[in-house]
Design a protein around this motif. Structure first.
Motif, PDB file in Angstrom:
ATOM      1  N   TYR A 297       0.808  -1.410  -0.366  1.00 61.22           N
ATOM      2  CA  TYR A 297      -0.021  -0.176  -0.285  1.00 61.22           C
ATOM      3  C   TYR A 297       0.429   1.042   0.003  1.00 61.22           C
ATOM      4  O   TYR A 297       1.692   1.303   0.225  1.00 61.22           O
ATOM      5  CB  TYR A 297      -1.109  -0.335   1.563  1.00 61.22           C
TER       6      TYR A 297
ATOM      7  N   GLY B 143       0.967   5.650  -0.323  1.00 62.56           N
ATOM      8  CA  GLY B 143       0.500   7.246  -0.856  1.00 62.56           C
ATOM      9  C   GLY B 143       0.778   8.685  -0.708  1.00 62.56           C
ATOM     10  O   GLY B 143       2.289   8.195  -0.551  1.00 62.56           O
TER      11      GLY B 143
ATOM     12  N   LYS C  39       0.753  16.010  -1.310  1.00 67.19           N
ATOM     13  CA  LYS C  39      -0.553  15.583  -0.885  1.00 67.19           C
ATOM     14  C   LYS C  39      -1.374  16.789  -0.832  1.00 67.19           C
ATOM     15  O   LYS C  39      -2.382  16.086  -0.652  1.00 67.19           O
ATOM     16  CB  LYS C  39      -0.450  14.818   0.477  1.00 67.19           C
TER      17      LYS C  39
ATOM     18  N   SER D  98      -4.267   7.585  -3.150  1.00 71.86           N
ATOM     19  CA  SER D  98      -3.656   6.499  -2.132  1.00 71.86           C
ATOM     20  C   SER D  98      -3.878   5.091  -3.160  1.00 71.86           C
ATOM     21  O   SER D  98      -4.716   4.757  -3.825  1.00 71.86           O
ATOM     22  CB  SER D  98      -4.150   6.543  -0.831  1.00 71.86           C
TER      23      SER D  98
END
Length: 272
Positions: free
Chosen positions: A57, A59, A65, A71
């Protein structure tokens, strides 16, 4: 792959116990662009005697951001056949402020049996279609990143880099070719410290893409992309420790900050 031979001797010679190999990786990565942190992620790999799993995973982070939060996750599972990783299922999902998308692929011995994208993307007449023949002999994107070195020789010999893979990601079919560049040493903030192998990486689109897309043209023309592999203990698998891709905005880099790898205890197969 190793052939099975000597079947005629089995009634006379008792089968010897076989010892499987396996290992686990728990890694964390940081992505930077021109030296500025833009993302973080994690990757877990479990390789056993006859099956494997991998999940990741990541992000966006930092300044990126604020402007473009996003993500993603991915996972692959499959069988271990004579040391080779043979995927059976792959799933991935991405989420941004504008949309979410999920992809799934089912495979059997390197052939795509079923796949889908949700929500289904609109048909684009400029996109080169992927044929059934191009869905055979392929890897999913996650399994393809784990470099298996057959045999019993030096795991990080230059020939380990001289390979390639056909990949289908649910949308595009492409080829990645590797070539040896140099040996180096790496050191994670936590975990692995030791020798690593740097390979050049070359991208060639095959189908499922729009030829006029600038990113496709850019990646196809790149000759300075490289990936650094480190060993996964207990296996003959090399795993990316660092990836470097030049971009018009500066060098993009994905590098492990933690690389915790350990061999699985030896397993003695049943003889009856």
């Amino acid at each position: 792959m190793l052939a099975i031979f000597g079947a005629g001797l089995l009634p006379v010679v008792a089968p010897a116990p076989s010892f499987g190999q396996g290992g686990r990786l728990d890694a964390k990565y940081e992505a930077t662009l021109a030296g500025i942190p833009v993302g973080k992620g994690a990757w877990t790999i479990d390789i056993g005697d006859d099956q494997y799993s991998a999940s990741a995973y990541g992000g966006t982070s930092g300044l990126l951001k604020t402007f473009a939060g996003g993500s993603g996750t991915g996972a692959a599972v499959g069988r271990v056949v004579n040391g080779a990783l043979v995927a059976t299922n792959y799933v991935a999902s991405t989420t941004t402020s504008k949309k979410s998308e999920s992809i799934h692929i089912t495979l059997a011995n390197g052939t795509v049996k079923e796949f889908g994208i949700d929500p289904q993307p609109p048909v684009d007449a400029d996109r080169i279609p992927v044929t059934d023949a191009q869905k055979r002999g392929v890897f999913d994107p996650m399994t393809a990143t784990m470099l298996r070195v057959p045999g019993t020789g030096d795991l990080m010999a230059p020939d380990s880099c001289r390979t390639g893979a056909a990949i289908f990601d649910g949308r595009m079919r492409y080829e990645l070719k590797l070539d040896f560049k140099r040996m180096t040493t790496v050191k994670a903030d936590k975990g692995y410290s030791g020798p690593a192998m740097v390979c050049a990486i070359y991208f060639s689109p095959v189908a499922g893409y729009i030829p006029d897309r600038p990113v496709i043209k850019y990646l196809s023309a790149q000759r300075n992309m490289e990936i650094t592999f480190a060993p996964l203990a207990g296996t003959r698998i090399l795993v990316p420790f660092r990836m470097v891709i030049p971009t018009p905005l500066g060098t993009a880099m994905l590098e492990a900050t933690e690389f915790m790898t350990q061999a699985a205890p030896p397993h003695v197969a049943k003889t009856q």
